[in-house]
Structure formats: C-alpha cells, structure tokens
Write a protein that holds these residues in place. Structure first.
Motif, mmCIF file in Angstrom:
data_model
loop_
_atom_site.group_PDB
_atom_site.id
_atom_site.type_symbol
_atom_site.label_atom_id
_atom_site.label_comp_id
_atom_site.label_asym_id
_atom_site.label_seq_id
_atom_site.Cartn_x
_atom_site.Cartn_y
_atom_site.Cartn_z
ATOM 1 N N THR A 37 -4.414 9.495 -2.803
ATOM 2 C CA THR A 37 -5.873 9.449 -2.605
ATOM 3 C C THR A 37 -6.282 8.751 -1.306
ATOM 4 O O THR A 37 -7.377 8.984 -0.816
ATOM 5 C CB THR A 37 -6.598 8.709 -3.749
ATOM 6 O OG1 THR A 37 -6.300 7.311 -3.652
ATOM 7 C CG2 THR A 37 -6.175 9.220 -5.119
ATOM 8 N N GLY A 38 -5.435 7.881 -0.776
ATOM 9 C CA GLY A 38 -5.794 7.134 0.430
ATOM 10 C C GLY A 38 -6.919 6.128 0.184
ATOM 11 O O GLY A 38 -7.434 5.525 1.114
ATOM 12 N N ASN A 39 -7.309 5.946 -1.065
ATOM 13 C CA ASN A 39 -8.408 5.051 -1.421
ATOM 14 C C ASN A 39 -7.833 3.684 -1.808
ATOM 15 O O ASN A 39 -7.003 3.589 -2.710
ATOM 16 C CB ASN A 39 -9.179 5.664 -2.597
ATOM 17 C CG ASN A 39 -10.410 4.861 -2.984
ATOM 18 O OD1 ASN A 39 -10.514 3.671 -2.678
ATOM 19 N ND2 ASN A 39 -11.333 5.508 -3.669
ATOM 20 N N GLU A 40 -8.281 2.648 -1.122
ATOM 21 C CA GLU A 40 -7.711 1.327 -1.392
ATOM 22 C C GLU A 40 -7.978 0.854 -2.827
ATOM 23 O O GLU A 40 -7.247 0.027 -3.359
ATOM 24 C CB GLU A 40 -8.217 0.302 -0.367
ATOM 25 C CG GLU A 40 -7.678 -1.082 -0.635
ATOM 26 C CD GLU A 40 -7.133 -1.814 0.574
ATOM 27 O OE1 GLU A 40 -6.997 -1.216 1.645
ATOM 28 O OE2 GLU A 40 -6.835 -3.000 0.416
ATOM 29 N N TYR B 158 -2.019 5.676 -4.193
ATOM 30 C CA TYR B 158 -2.632 5.451 -2.880
ATOM 31 C C TYR B 158 -2.147 6.500 -1.877
ATOM 32 O O TYR B 158 -2.910 6.988 -1.052
ATOM 33 C CB TYR B 158 -2.307 4.038 -2.388
ATOM 34 C CG TYR B 158 -2.794 3.730 -0.991
ATOM 35 C CD1 TYR B 158 -4.121 3.415 -0.748
ATOM 36 C CD2 TYR B 158 -1.916 3.756 0.094
ATOM 37 C CE1 TYR B 158 -4.570 3.128 0.544
ATOM 38 C CE2 TYR B 158 -2.349 3.473 1.385
ATOM 39 C CZ TYR B 158 -3.676 3.162 1.604
ATOM 40 O OH TYR B 158 -4.110 2.886 2.879
ATOM 41 N N LEU B 159 -0.869 6.862 -1.980
ATOM 42 C CA LEU B 159 -0.347 7.895 -1.082
ATOM 43 C C LEU B 159 -1.121 9.192 -1.281
ATOM 44 O O LEU B 159 -1.342 9.950 -0.347
ATOM 45 C CB LEU B 159 1.145 8.155 -1.361
ATOM 46 C CG LEU B 159 2.133 7.095 -0.906
ATOM 47 C CD1 LEU B 159 3.548 7.473 -1.316
ATOM 48 C CD2 LEU B 159 2.070 6.894 0.602
ATOM 49 N N TYR C 97 -13.106 -3.051 0.148
ATOM 50 C CA TYR C 97 -13.159 -2.818 1.598
ATOM 51 C C TYR C 97 -13.913 -3.931 2.331
ATOM 52 O O TYR C 97 -14.288 -3.775 3.483
ATOM 53 C CB TYR C 97 -13.800 -1.460 1.894
ATOM 54 C CG TYR C 97 -12.885 -0.296 1.576
ATOM 55 C CD1 TYR C 97 -11.904 0.099 2.477
ATOM 56 C CD2 TYR C 97 -12.978 0.400 0.376
ATOM 57 C CE1 TYR C 97 -11.050 1.160 2.202
ATOM 58 C CE2 TYR C 97 -12.131 1.450 0.087
ATOM 59 C CZ TYR C 97 -11.169 1.834 1.002
ATOM 60 O OH TYR C 97 -10.318 2.873 0.727
ATOM 61 N N THR D 82 -6.635 6.980 6.141
ATOM 62 C CA THR D 82 -5.457 6.967 5.282
ATOM 63 C C THR D 82 -5.078 8.329 4.721
ATOM 64 O O THR D 82 -3.980 8.501 4.212
ATOM 65 C CB THR D 82 -5.681 5.996 4.121
ATOM 66 O OG1 THR D 82 -7.009 6.189 3.627
ATOM 67 C CG2 THR D 82 -5.547 4.570 4.591
ATOM 68 N N ARG D 83 -5.993 9.300 4.793
ATOM 69 C CA ARG D 83 -5.600 10.644 4.337
ATOM 70 C C ARG D 83 -5.036 11.479 5.483
ATOM 71 O O ARG D 83 -4.489 12.546 5.255
ATOM 72 C CB ARG D 83 -6.804 11.370 3.731
ATOM 73 C CG ARG D 83 -7.168 10.835 2.378
ATOM 74 C CD ARG D 83 -8.216 11.666 1.692
ATOM 75 N NE ARG D 83 -8.495 11.077 0.394
ATOM 76 C CZ ARG D 83 -9.395 11.547 -0.456
ATOM 77 N NH1 ARG D 83 -10.086 12.618 -0.156
ATOM 78 N NH2 ARG D 83 -9.582 10.948 -1.615
ATOM 79 N N LEU E 169 0.804 -1.222 0.000
ATOM 80 C CA LEU E 169 0.000 0.000 0.000
ATOM 81 C C LEU E 169 0.838 1.273 0.000
ATOM 82 O O LEU E 169 0.693 2.124 -0.872
ATOM 83 C CB LEU E 169 -0.963 0.005 1.193
ATOM 84 C CG LEU E 169 -2.048 -1.075 1.175
ATOM 85 C CD1 LEU E 169 -2.841 -1.041 2.460
ATOM 86 C CD2 LEU E 169 -2.975 -0.868 0.001
#
Lengths: 409, 477
Positions: free
Chosen positions: A30-33, A27-28, B29, B92-93, A21
């Motif tokens: 948007t943070g969206n998996e 990903y860095l 998810y 994650t943000r 990840l």
C-alpha cells in the motif's frame, strides 16, 4: 479513561527510525505508513494517550497487519512488535464493536472451527459437496476463493500415541499434532515421524493435547490462548522428553512463547517456560547428515514461513536440509521471507490483501524456474498451492518433511 | 478550496485509496525519524506515476498550497515535516527498478525505490550502488538525492552526488525537467551541471520522480579490521595516522564504549565491553594491494597501543560487523527511550578534541552521549540520550546538541555532514554562513521555486516553527 493496554516501556523501545518499513509486506503493497510497523505502533501509542480514538478507519490498519513479524528482524532496537500487537488486539476486541458479519466470521466461523479437528473435518466434507458443479454457481465469489484454498485430497489422520525409533535409540521426543495439520496433512505427520524415527528418536504424541492457541493469540483472545497453553503443558508434562517437535511454523512460534503468555500466572509461569524451552521445529531437530542426495535433476526452492523465519529465527536449518537432498539444484527465492498472505486465518478475514500478497509470492516463485517449492507451515502450503493453481503453474509445493522423504532416497 | 474539495480533487487524480485526509491517519505523517517537532499535513497523497505527481503539483500550484515530497520518512532532521500543513506527496508507491543497464553500469529507478534494493538486484552482475546510508534497507533514492546522503563507505566512494547520473524532477509549477544524463544518453552533458546544483536541495526545488544511478563494480577483495583501543584518543590518533600513511580505506568508523555496549546487547557480536573505542577499518580493491595495506593498518594500530587487531575471518563475519555498525542508532533504543543525533563535521585532525568536548558536554548536562561515527571523514554522530517524559530533559538534550554543533563551527567544521539541515538545524545556518552566502542559496532556490511553496520552512533562517515544538510544549508521544 483508557486502560494501559500496551506496556509503555515496550512501546517506547521504538525510536521511530523507520528501518522496519520495507520489511513489512502490507506497507510494500500500500505504501501507506499507517500500514507499516512504525505507523501501527504510533497509532497504538496515540490511542493509549487518547490522541487517537479507535474507529473503523484506525481498526482497518490494525486488522490489515498480518502479524508476520518480519519487522522484528529488521528492528535494531528490539521492539517486541508481536507482543504489542497481541495486547493491542486483545484490548480492541474488548472495546471496539465490529460489524455483524465480521464478528460472525472471527468468533464463529474461524474460532469455533479451526481449533477443533472434528468440526474442521465436517467443514471439509461439506466443502467437497459445495465444490460439485451443481452447487458451485450459487456461491458468492469470496466463498469460491476460500474453497480454492482447501486441498482436494485431504488426509485426516491422527498420529499413533507412540512410534518407536528405528535402529539405535538416541532419545524420546514429543510430537504436536496441531489442528489443520492433522486434518489436512496426515501424510506429512507420517513423514515427520518417520524422519524422527529414522534418526533414532522415539516419538510420543499424547492424546490429551489440543490446539496450541495461536489462532486466539493472534486475534486478540489472550485468555483463550492461555487456556490452550495450560492444557498442552499438562498433557506433555507426563512424559520425559528431550524435545517437543512441531512441524507447523505458526504453532511453533506460539508454543515457544508460552513462557511469556503465562508469565504473570504464578502457578504456571515456570512450567510454561520449561515447556517452551523444549519446543523445536522439526527442521531444528533432524540433521542433514543422514539424508541422501536425490539423483533427480529437479530444481527446488524454499520459501520461509513467517513464523519460522521471524519470531523463531530459523532460516538456515531448513535450507541446509533441502540442500542436502537437492544439492546444486537448489535455488534461492527472491523475497523468500515476505509473507504469502496466509498468516493464520488472515486470508479469510482480509481476502483482498491476502490475494495481493499471494500474487506477489507466485510471481517471485515463477521467476525462479523451480519445479518444487518447499515450506514448513500448513497455511503457506494451502495459500501458495491455490495461488500457483490460479496462475496455471505446474510448480509443486511440499512440506519439508514430505520433500525429504519423497526425494531423499 | 476547503479540505473536502481538496480531498475530492486529489482522489480524482490518484484514486480513493491513494489519498489520506482523516486526521486520525494523518497522525503517523506528523513527523519523520526526528520526533521533536510535529505537525499534520493537510493531506497525504500516494501517486503511482509521474503523470499523477504532475497533476497533484499543478493542483497545488493553482491553489497556492505547500507541497512536501516524502520518501520513507527516515530523515533525522525533520526534512519532511509539514510545518504549516500542505499536501505531502509520498513516493512510496513509485518504488520500481525500471531498468538495469549492466553494460553501461547504470540503473533507472523510481524515486521511491529503496536504496538497498538496487544493490540486491545488481549483485548478480558483480555491481553495486555505492552510497550506503545506515538506513539503506528502508530509505529511498529520492530522499538520498534530496539530502545528498552519505554513509560509512563514502570515505572512498564519495557521497550520493558522485553516483547520480541524472534524474527527472517535477518543478513546483508542474513542469517536468530531466537534469543530467538521460537513460539513453552519454555520460557527459553540455551546459551547466544543474544535476549537481540541485542534489542536496532537501526537497525544496521540486519532486524527484525518477533517478538514473551509477553502478560500481564490486571490489574483488575485502579486508575488514576491528581494532580495539583503551581510549578514544588512541583510536582517533590511529585514524589520523592511517590517512597520513596514504591509505584511503573504504570505510573508517569509530564506536565508543557506550555504543559498544548497546550494540553488544542487541547483536551479541562479542565486542569487549570494557574497550574505550573500537575502529572498523575496511580495505577493498585487488587482493594484492589489500593485503599490503592491511599490514600497514595493523602496524599503525599496534603503534597506537591497540589492545587487539583482527580481521574478519569470512564474509559472514564481515556482514555481522556491518550489521552492528549500521544498526547502531536504533540499538540505543534498548538503553534509552529517546535520542537526538547530531551530524557535525570537524577536520579529521580535530576528532580527538571534539570527542573530549562531547564527553565534557555529557557531564555538564548529565546526559549520556554515545558516539558512533565516520571517523575517516571527521563526521561525528553523538547520540544524545534523553527521556521525554522527564521534566526538562528535552531542553537539556537540545542545549547539549547546540553546544556540540557550535563547537564544530568554531573548529572550522560544519553542522551537517549528511543528515541535512531540515527543520532541526535552521538556527545554525546564520552562524555557519554569511548573509551573502545565504542570499545566494535563496537566489538558486527561487530560480526553481519562486513561490517558496516546495517543502517550505526548512534550512533558511526566519522560517516558521511548528506550534507544538517540543521545548515549548513537551511532546507526549
């Protein structure tokens, strides 16, 4: 019924651990998996088993992938992500209908221009006219951005078919001209060949060679990529060579994978494997011993071209070469191997994400306080140059060969 | 409130690109690194700051919706599974390092900050963040706090709770609390240590948003030994003898033959493929002490008939050894399409016995079970290999895991050392704890979350299961 477009074995190698990840640039951001390697593999698998259908939403996540392959280095389980991606894209391009503008951009503006040096030259000429103030105002924003990427003084030049070594000869190597490199970075070719000649290598650059096929392979046009591969293998087979040298990371990684690309073609698979085994990046072939340290006190940093660092695993060699010249003035860059957003033609198809990654790279570069940043791929050179310019930074970006020749005296 | 209204309200809080409600996108998810249970959350939201988290949590409170805090989703026990839907708050943000206070040796980070980034940043100042779970290059601090994560070096340095000074948590009603030391405050705090009470809550007490971590001075000297043994028994005895000699290594790890093969295939380090077991013994501290202890470790290894004992010759080789160890789990992907890892703990002296039991279990169920684990603290990690496409193998793997964990309890140990209970190990809670113990835990939980909406159906017996629980319905993907 959906065909099996990715190998089940290869996709099951992913054990869903998630170690990839934080290696993924998108990903860095948007943070969206869904924009991560693990997420994209999961989407591909679920498309294959028909739990997910290919629609515009899903395609966004696949398109957003840079193909930088940083995830492969992070993966403990040896998932061949690049392979899965190319095959998935090959399938999606055949089955998913893109909008007219996207089709035009991908199939015509990019694939019918970049692999053909003379067409690229024409576009370049046209762009210098467009850059004139009387035309500039009429351009839409995205076109202005693309123009920023083009170098002001492109030197188009094809290297001579044969360049003899200086002093004692140690062998003979082939030289790949590339498409963008020969049109925009002719001087870099001169310097690359000069370095090889200085270290005792005769350099042959057969005229029959052509595009390496990377652009096609990355955008899911595997058959076209295979055609390019066959052409190049034939062109270089005529010569007896110790190695085939390439100074562009993106092409290098595809050239090294011809063996895989033509693995199912009985007439070509062996020849392809032989060809690929000979391909070396310039930085893998020349040695630091003969380079002279610079006496100028200029701080230098190095940024990894994704396709050199990740699929080829070449990270130490170029740094050793830069250090041989820069000495103590070498400084390491944070996130050196996080993609700058260029990624082949990505900055044209995904300008928004490309810009985010460009800004990220420029921020990290400015933090080093370096005056020169060295890299080894034309895409990175153009992308970072335009980023530095927009940020008003005076930092200079140079190809490794240019840096070694200009400062290694 | 229907799904569309929920999506709109979430979008108005966090922005359109921060809300995921399309079922096709929710697929990714549906599980974390534990893939035997799957379920879609109703929505995933990616907030940028604490204020957004508060607004999302309030919205869920008003509408009685479950909330599931999530970091990188590297949990091996289904800790962030959305058992009955709900709003998944992925941090994650929120991944920045907000400040680095090198004089007081602490760093303030957002919950989504990746564990290893802290050490990367602090390294220039001779400092590091000690907890080092094997997933540290991807897992987040919030997740580390929520599970009280461990790692190879916890033998000497302690687990996550020993390195967390304080943190900000958004409680299920939307109120913000700071527990423990504040970024500006001194180390000691008056009153109850609620910081300690909630570390390891597995996301059931609220959403952790910012964390003040302790940084540790890097040891000036390391010595990392590789001991090669013909049998797991001999290696286990060595572990026991090293500790008995009064030495606390920084790390004391064991790899058995099967895992050595997988790791060797992945990284070509040069481990002997015919070895029964390899011990990694790392000593750190001042160079004098490390040298003396090193000699004792060498002697003990030889007394236990180690075939070979050698120290890593430089920092590069030491890094290579740790790369092999820390990525060993993933490396089994090369020899098996699926694995189920267990996280049992036994008294250190019983390591040889549990290893023999695992071997017997492997034979009984006809499944390969490699082992790579924290031998120094008796925390075992058998990796039960299976192929979900083969009929009945998932069930067999689960049974094998159950047998091993029951044995751990029988030996006076526990069912989880560091991975947590999550959705996976709920059934063992009643075997390990009395009704009163469980009642006391619930009592504490309800103090934070009276509605039991925060990460529901985890840890406690009687929780719901996902409808697509693998043993009932063999998972396809």
């Amino acid at each position: 019924m959906i065909q099996n477009f990715i190998s089940e074995e290869k996709s099951l190698a992913c054990v869903h651990c998630g170690l990839c990840l934080s290696a993924c640039p998108t990903y860095l951001e948007t943070g969206n998996e869904n924009d991560s390697p693990r997420g994209r593999i999961y989407l591909m698998r679920n498309i294959q088993t028909q739990r997910v259908t290919v629609d515009n939403t899903v395609m966004r996540h696949i398109d957003l992938c840079l193909g930088c392959r940083a995830c492969e280095n992070a993966c403990p389980s040896g998932v061949e992500y690049g392979h899965l991606l190319e095959h998935a894209r090959d399938y999606f391009e055949k089955t998913h209908n893109r909008s007219f503008s996207q089709t035009f951009l991908r199939r015509i503006a990019i694939e019918q221009v970049f692999p053909f040096p003379w067409r690229l030259k024409f576009v370049l000429f046209f762009s210098t006219i467009l850059r004139l103030p009387i035309f500039r105002w009429a351009l839409p924003q995205f076109a202005k951005e693309s123009l920023l990427l083009l170098p002001k003084e492109a030197i188009s030049k094809s290297p001579p078919e044969y360049s003899p070594s200086l002093e004692k000869n140690v062998g003979r190597v082939g030289f790949i001209e590339g498409c963008v490199m020969q049109v925009m970075f002719g001087a870099t070719h001169d310097n690359s060949i000069a370095l090889l000649n200085q270290q005792g290598w005769d350099v042959a650059s057969p005229k029959k060679q052509g595009c390496c096929g990377a652009l096609y392979a990355h955008s899911g046009q595997l058959d076209k990529a295979r055609e390019c591969a066959r052409n190049n293998i034939a062109a270089f087979e005529r010569e007896k060579l110790d190695a085939i040298i390439i100074n562009a990371a993106g092409c290098g990684s595809t050239l090294k994978e011809y063996g895989q690309l033509l693995g199912n073609d009985p007439a070509w698979s062996e020849r392809a494997a032989r060809f690929s085994a000979k391909v070396k990046d310039l930085s893998e072939w020349i040695t630091p011993e003969n380079l002279k340290p610079s006496n100028r006190e200029i701080i230098v940093t190095y940024q990894d071209a994704c396709h050199l660092a990740h699929p080829q695993g070449v990270t130490a060699e170029p740094r050793e070469l830069v250090k041989a010249v820069a000495g103590d003035n070498y400084i390491e860059l944070q996130e050196a191997d996080v993609c700058c957003g260029s990624a082949g033609s990505y900055n044209l198809t995904e300008p928004e994400m490309a810009k985010k990654l460009q800004n990220r790279k420029v921020r990290n570069l400015i933090d080093t306080g370096a005056e020169i940043v060295v890299t080894a791929n034309p895409g990175c050179l153009l992308q970072i140059q335009s980023g530095l310019k927009k940020a008003g930074s005076g930092m200079k970006i140079m190809h490794l060969a240019d840096y070694l020749i200009e400062y290694g005296e | 409130m229907n799904k569309e209204e929920l999506a709109n309200q979430l979008r108005s809080i966090c922005g359109a690109d921060a809300v995921i409600t399309d079922e096709q996108e929710l697929v990714v998810y549906e599980c974390d690194a534990y893939t035997l249970q799957k379920n879609h959350p109703t929505a995933v939201v990616l907030p940028q700051n604490t204020e957004e988290v508060v607004a999302v949590v309030r919205l869920c409170a008003e509408n009685d919706l479950p909330i599931i805090p999530r970091g990188a989703g590297t949990s091996l026990s289904g800790t962030v599974l959305a058992v009955e839907g709900g709003v998944m708050i992925a941090l994650t943000r929120m991944n920045r390092i907000l400040s680095l206070d090198t004089r007081n040796r602490r760093a303030l980070v957002e919950a989504g900050c990746v564990n290893s980034w802290i050490t990367q940043k602090a390294d220039n100042f001779g400092l590091f963040f000690a907890p080092d779970p094997s997933s540290q290059s991807a897992c987040t601090i919030g997740g580390n706090v929520a599970t009280n994560a461990g790692g190879p070096h916890t033998l000497k340095n302690g687990v996550t709770t020993n390195h967390i000074l304080g943190y900000e948590i958004v409680l299920p009603d939307g109120s913000i609390e700071w527990l423990g030391t504040t970024p500006e405050g001194g180390e000691e705090v008056d009153g109850f240590d609620l910081r300690g009470a909630t570390i390891g809550c597995e996301g059931m007490f609220g959403v952790i948003t910012r964390v003040l971590v302790r940084l540790t001075k890097k040891p000036t000297s390391f010595k990392t030994y590789l001991g090669v043994f013909d049998s797991v028994d001999a290696a286990s005895q060595t572990v026991s003898d090293i500790i008995a000699a009064g030495i606390i290594p920084a790390a004391l790890e064991m790899m058995d033959q099967l895992i050595i093969r997988a790791v060797e295939e992945a990284y070509h380090f040069g481990f002997p493929l015919d070895a029964g077991a390899i011990l990694i013994v790392e000593l750190d501290g001042l160079s004098g002490g490390v040298g003396d202890q090193g000699q004792i470790v060498e002697t003990i290894c030889k007394q236990n008939e180690a075939r070979e004992v050698r120290a890593a010759k430089d920092e590069e080789e030491r890094a290579a050894i740790w790369k092999c160890r820390k990525r060993a789990f993933g490396a089994v992907g090369r020899i098996s399409p699926n694995y189920l890892t267990q996280d049992g703990v036994v008294p250190r002296s019983k390591v040889p016995e549990i290893m023999r039991f695992i071997k017997a279990t492997s034979v009984k169920y006809n499944l390969r079970i490699p082992n790579v684990f924290h031998a120094g603290d008796g925390n075992i990690h058998p990796l039960i290999l299976f192929d979900e496409r083969k009929d009945g193998e998932v069930k067999q793997a689960l049974r094998a895991g159950e047998d091993i964990l029951n044995k751990c309890i029988e030996m006076g140990g526990s069912v989880s050392g560091e991975h947590g209970i999550g959705a996976e190990k709920i059934d063992f809670m009643e075997r390990q704890f009395s009704k009163d113990d469980l009642g006391a835990m619930q009592f504490l939980r309800i103090a934070f979350d009276p509605g039991k909406r925060c990460n529901p159906h985890k840890m406690f017996p009687g929780s719901k299961r996902c409808s697509d629980f693998a043993p009932r319905k063999q998972a396809a993907a």
